[in-house]
Write an enzyme that holds these catalytic residues in place. Structure first.
Site, PDB file in Angstrom:
ATOM      1  N   GLU A  52       0.857  -1.193   0.000  1.00 33.66           N
ATOM      2  CA  GLU A  52       0.000   0.000   0.000  1.00 33.66           C
ATOM      3  C   GLU A  52       0.886   1.234   0.000  1.00 33.66           C
ATOM      4  O   GLU A  52       1.949   1.254   0.632  1.00 33.66           O
ATOM      5  CB  GLU A  52      -0.912   0.027   1.232  1.00 33.66           C
ATOM      6  CG  GLU A  52      -1.699   1.340   1.320  1.00 33.66           C
ATOM      7  CD  GLU A  52      -2.947   1.269   2.169  1.00 33.66           C
ATOM      8  OE1 GLU A  52      -3.008   0.423   3.073  1.00 33.66           O
ATOM      9  OE2 GLU A  52      -3.863   2.082   1.909  1.00 33.66           O
ATOM     10  N   CYS A 253      -6.751   0.985   2.462  1.00 39.35           N
ATOM     11  CA  CYS A 253      -7.726   2.080   2.427  1.00 39.35           C
ATOM     12  C   CYS A 253      -7.498   3.021   1.252  1.00 39.35           C
ATOM     13  O   CYS A 253      -8.380   3.796   0.884  1.00 39.35           O
ATOM     14  CB  CYS A 253      -7.672   2.876   3.726  1.00 39.35           C
ATOM     15  SG  CYS A 253      -8.223   1.924   5.148  1.00 39.35           S
ATOM     16  N   GLU A 385     -11.766  -2.738   2.946  1.00 38.87           N
ATOM     17  CA  GLU A 385     -12.400  -3.045   4.244  1.00 38.87           C
ATOM     18  C   GLU A 385     -13.842  -2.556   4.204  1.00 38.87           C
ATOM     19  O   GLU A 385     -14.189  -1.541   4.804  1.00 38.87           O
ATOM     20  CB  GLU A 385     -11.603  -2.402   5.376  1.00 38.87           C
ATOM     21  CG  GLU A 385     -10.260  -3.073   5.579  1.00 38.87           C
ATOM     22  CD  GLU A 385      -9.539  -2.613   6.835  1.00 38.87           C
ATOM     23  OE1 GLU A 385      -9.736  -1.463   7.265  1.00 38.87           O
ATOM     24  OE2 GLU A 385      -8.745  -3.417   7.375  1.00 38.87           O
TER      25      GLU A 385
HETATM   26  O1  AHR Z   1      -2.502  -1.464   6.740  1.00 40.61           O
HETATM   27  C1  AHR Z   1      -2.944  -0.162   7.000  1.00 40.61           C
HETATM   28  C2  AHR Z   1      -4.437  -0.030   6.842  1.00 40.61           C
HETATM   29  O2  AHR Z   1      -5.087  -0.849   7.754  1.00 40.61           O
HETATM   30  C3  AHR Z   1      -4.989  -0.472   5.516  1.00 40.61           C
HETATM   31  O3  AHR Z   1      -4.961   0.533   4.578  1.00 40.61           O
HETATM   32  C4  AHR Z   1      -6.406  -0.809   5.832  1.00 40.61           C
HETATM   33  O4  AHR Z   1      -6.947  -1.736   4.935  1.00 40.61           O
HETATM   34  C5  AHR Z   1      -6.342  -1.254   7.269  1.00 40.61           C
HETATM   35  O5  AHR Z   1      -7.323  -0.661   8.034  1.00 40.61           O
END
Ligand code: AHR
Length: 675
Positions: A52, A253, A385
């Site tokens: 990410e 996210c 999520e």
């Molecule tokens: O890993 C960090 C964040 O934690 C991610 O973006 C999200 O999917 C989770 O809430």
């Protein structure tokens, strides 16, 4: 199979103390491995990577561009990262302009009017991403679009060390009217993690500049024979070394965005780099305690590069797409059902972009970017999520369209976030599971961000799970020593060791748990928002946390088939915590029994190990040990291998043998056998 260079024999003394009792002894604890139980195959995607763009994971991290805001397109401030430079008696002025840009999609550019260049020129300085990491003797590629609207112009570029010295320079003397691309190579005379970069007009006149860029010339190109433009070699190597089964991208996210306008739109991240439009990174001000207002997404690292990276490191691509819902921790913005069509089309077009023949609409775009072959994408995540009935409604819409045209694509459905951190989490998860049992996505994604004790107390978490429903993708997990996203969280040995124990539990349930990955992946030492993170880096260095080595060892030693392992008479730490956690697999290619054991107690534990169904074992076994004397120990930039796997081989003559597991250790035994 195993990279011998990876291991450091750091514990020769320890090994000789603990391995001398290799002949059969009457150990109290017995580990029995039934090799006739050769059961579920271990999924080739059992151990993967979650990427990410958080903590400067992409810009300022994996993407090796050194100039911040190279296109003057940061929406909140076109000059962020840049400062005016008027050394000595030089004079001039700067303005951001948009008339007649070199590229409509990249409208802002810097207009420099040099009224008096003095002896050193007039212009701008770029601060980089917390500075620029430069290495003495390596070649850096400078490139720029420039226009001299009046007279022919000249300018110079300088690499400036953190103590103000010029450690590299180049001159461009012939900038003429009309936007053109100019480039130069520069070799710094010093190594510096916090260098900066000057661009100075050296004669009186007008100069427009855009896409001012500086890259290390070697950026992942030579890594594995195929060219991934502009990725940091050392970071890519850390990923490649894990031999990951899959790469999940682009998050997290970030897929959802704080609002829909800020969501990840893959189509804006492919094609000509000059046309990829910068947006604000959703993590920039997410956490008041870790504000990062200069965090943007240039998308230099976009979906094409992610697919290329997957190919380079041998990982199955696992894109996650927005399902018409913004982050439910933020705005919860929803796309009305009757406006969801374009979102679903984005998913369909992504499959086409990845897999369709080079003469198709989207396949041609891929081919024109340099990859006529299919990327052979096999799975896709619908939402990150997400929870609630709105999610189910939207999921169905996506699932029908995808399965209709592409039945081979495996779908990944979410179960919200960690049950303990979103409203009504456990009830929501149960509701979602009831839906998934009906709707049957191939995988259901579960997330765990919990205290380390939870991981060690729940090694049996999946033992009683329904075997008739969808398979599990444990898509985000990490032990949080202080609390979820707490800035004091540490990547210490306790977290890593307890995660290792939990992973033995996932592996014991490998018939059900088919994919797993730690999250988040990267953290920049100075620009992180969330910790813990698996791999830490600064502008020149990278190191794996203890958690990284746990992940790597599981990933490099998966085996091909699950074996049944029983532990008898093992000591308990307390009512909920066993000292030993064990999983075992068979490697059909090497005819080896692999035994993975965590010992979370402060004492060595003597065991008798019996490989049932084996007539001959040895003549030696490989022993890989990851351990540390204290649970609070961790790796760091200064001591990157404080916690690091040690490899040894010891003689073995029988399928029944004794072995002493060191205090606070994760051990892998690879035993060659004949049945
Ligand atoms: O890993 C960090 C964040 O934690 C991610 O973006 C999200 O999917 C989770 O809430």
């Amino acid at each position: 199979m195993f990279d011998k260079n990876f291991m450091k024999i750091k514990s020769v003394l320890f090994i000789s103390i603990f391995f001398t009792g290799i002949s059969v002894v009457h150990a109290q604890t017995k580990i029995t491995i039934n090799t006739n139980s050769n059961a579920a195959p271990i999924s080739k995607t059992m151990y993967g990577i979650f990427f990410e763009d958080i903590n400067f994971g992409a810009d300022g991290g994996l993407y090796s561009e050194l100039v911040k805001n190279r296109g003057f397109e940061f929406p909140e401030s076109a000059v962020m990262g840049w400062t005016r430079l008027a050394p000595g008696e030089s004079r001039g002025s700067l303005s951001i302009r948009t008339e007649e840009p070199f590229e409509k999609a990249n409208p802002h550019y810097m207009h420099i009017e040099v009224r008096d260049p003095g002896s050193n020129g007039f212009g701008i300085n770029n601060e980089g991403f917390r500075g620029m990491g430069l290495r003495k003797g390596e070649t850096y590629l400078f490139s720029i679009y420039a226009n001299a609207p009046m007279e022919v112009m000249s300018f110079k570029i300088e690499l400036i060390s953190s103590d103000g010295k010029v450690i590299g320079q180049a001159a461009i003397d012939n900038v003429t009217k009309g936007w053109k691309h100019y480039s130069a190579e520069i070799v710094p005379t010093e190594t510096d993690a916090k260098a900066t970069f000057n661009l100075l007009g050296t004669k009186v006149g007008l100069l427009d500049v855009d896409m001012v860029s500086l890259f290390p010339k070697e950026s992942a190109v030579k890594l594995m024979g195929r060219d991934v433009p502009g990725l940091r070699i050392d970071l890519v190597q850390m990923l490649a070394d894990m031999k990951p089964g899959f790469l999940r991208f682009p998050g997290g996210c970030i897929v959802e965005g704080r609002d829909l306008g800020n969501r990840y739109q893959w189509k804006n991240t492919i094609g000509d780099i000059n046309q990829r439009q910068t947006i604000i990174g959703r993590w920039n001000t997410e956490f008041g305690h870790r504000l990062t207002p200069d965090y943007y997404q240039s998308f230099g690292l976009g979906f094409f590069e992610y697919f290329m990276l997957c190919e380079q490191i041998g990982a199955e691509p696992m894109p996650i797409i927005n399902c018409g819902m913004a982050c439910q921790f933020n705005t919860c913005e929803l796309v009305p059902m009757d406006e969801l069509g374009p979102y679903v089309q984005d998913a369909i077009d992504l499959i086409e972009f990845a897999n369709a023949p080079a003469n198709s609409k989207w396949g041609k775009i891929r081919a024109d970017m340099g990859h006529p072959e299919s990327f052979n994408m096999k799975m896709i995540g619908i939402g990150n999520e997400q929870w609630g009935s709105q999610y189910i409604e939207r999921y169905k819409f996506f699932a029908e369209a995808i399965k209709d045209g592409y039945p081979y694509i495996q779908l990944i459905a979410a179960t919200g976030s960690d049950a303990t951190i979103f409203p009504n989490g456990q009830a929501e998860i149960e509701y979602l599971w009831s839906q998934w049992r009906e709707l049957r996505p191939e995988y259901v994604d579960e997330h765990f961000y919990r205290r380390p004790e939870w991981f060690i107390e729940n090694t049996g978490f999946y033992d009683e799970y329904d075997r008739k429903g969808p398979k599990l993708f444990v898509g985000e997990y990490a032990a949080q020593s202080g609390g979820v996203a707490n800035p004091d969280n540490r990547n210490n040995w306790k977290c890593a060791l307890y995660e290792a124990a939990f992973i033995t539990g996932m592996e014991r349930n490998a018939d059900l748990v088919r994919m797993t990955c730690y999250a988040p992946l990267f953290g920049h030492e100075e620009a992180w928002q969330w910790r813990p993170d698996m791999i830490w880096f600064d502008n020149l260095n990278v190191y794996g946390s203890a958690n990284y080595y746990v992940q790597k060892l599981f990933s490099l030693n998966p085996g091909t088939n699950l074996l049944k392992a029983h532990v008898n008479d093992a000591p308990n730490l307390n009512d909920k915590t066993k000292a030993l956690s064990v999983s075992s697999t068979f490697d059909n290619e090497k005819d080896e029994v692999i035994i993975k054991v965590t010992n979370v107690s402060a004492k060595a534990i003597k065991t008798n190990i019996e490989l049932q169904g084996i007539t001959k074992a040895g003549p030696q076994m490989e022993v890989i040990t990851l351990n540390s004397s204290s649970l609070t120990n961790e790796n760091s930039i200064k001591d990157p291998k404080n916690i690091y796997p040690a490899e040894n081989t010891i003689a073995l003559s029988s399928p029944s043998f004794s072995f002493d597991f060191a205090p606070y250790s994760f051990t892998i035994l690879r035993v060659p056998v004949e049945k």
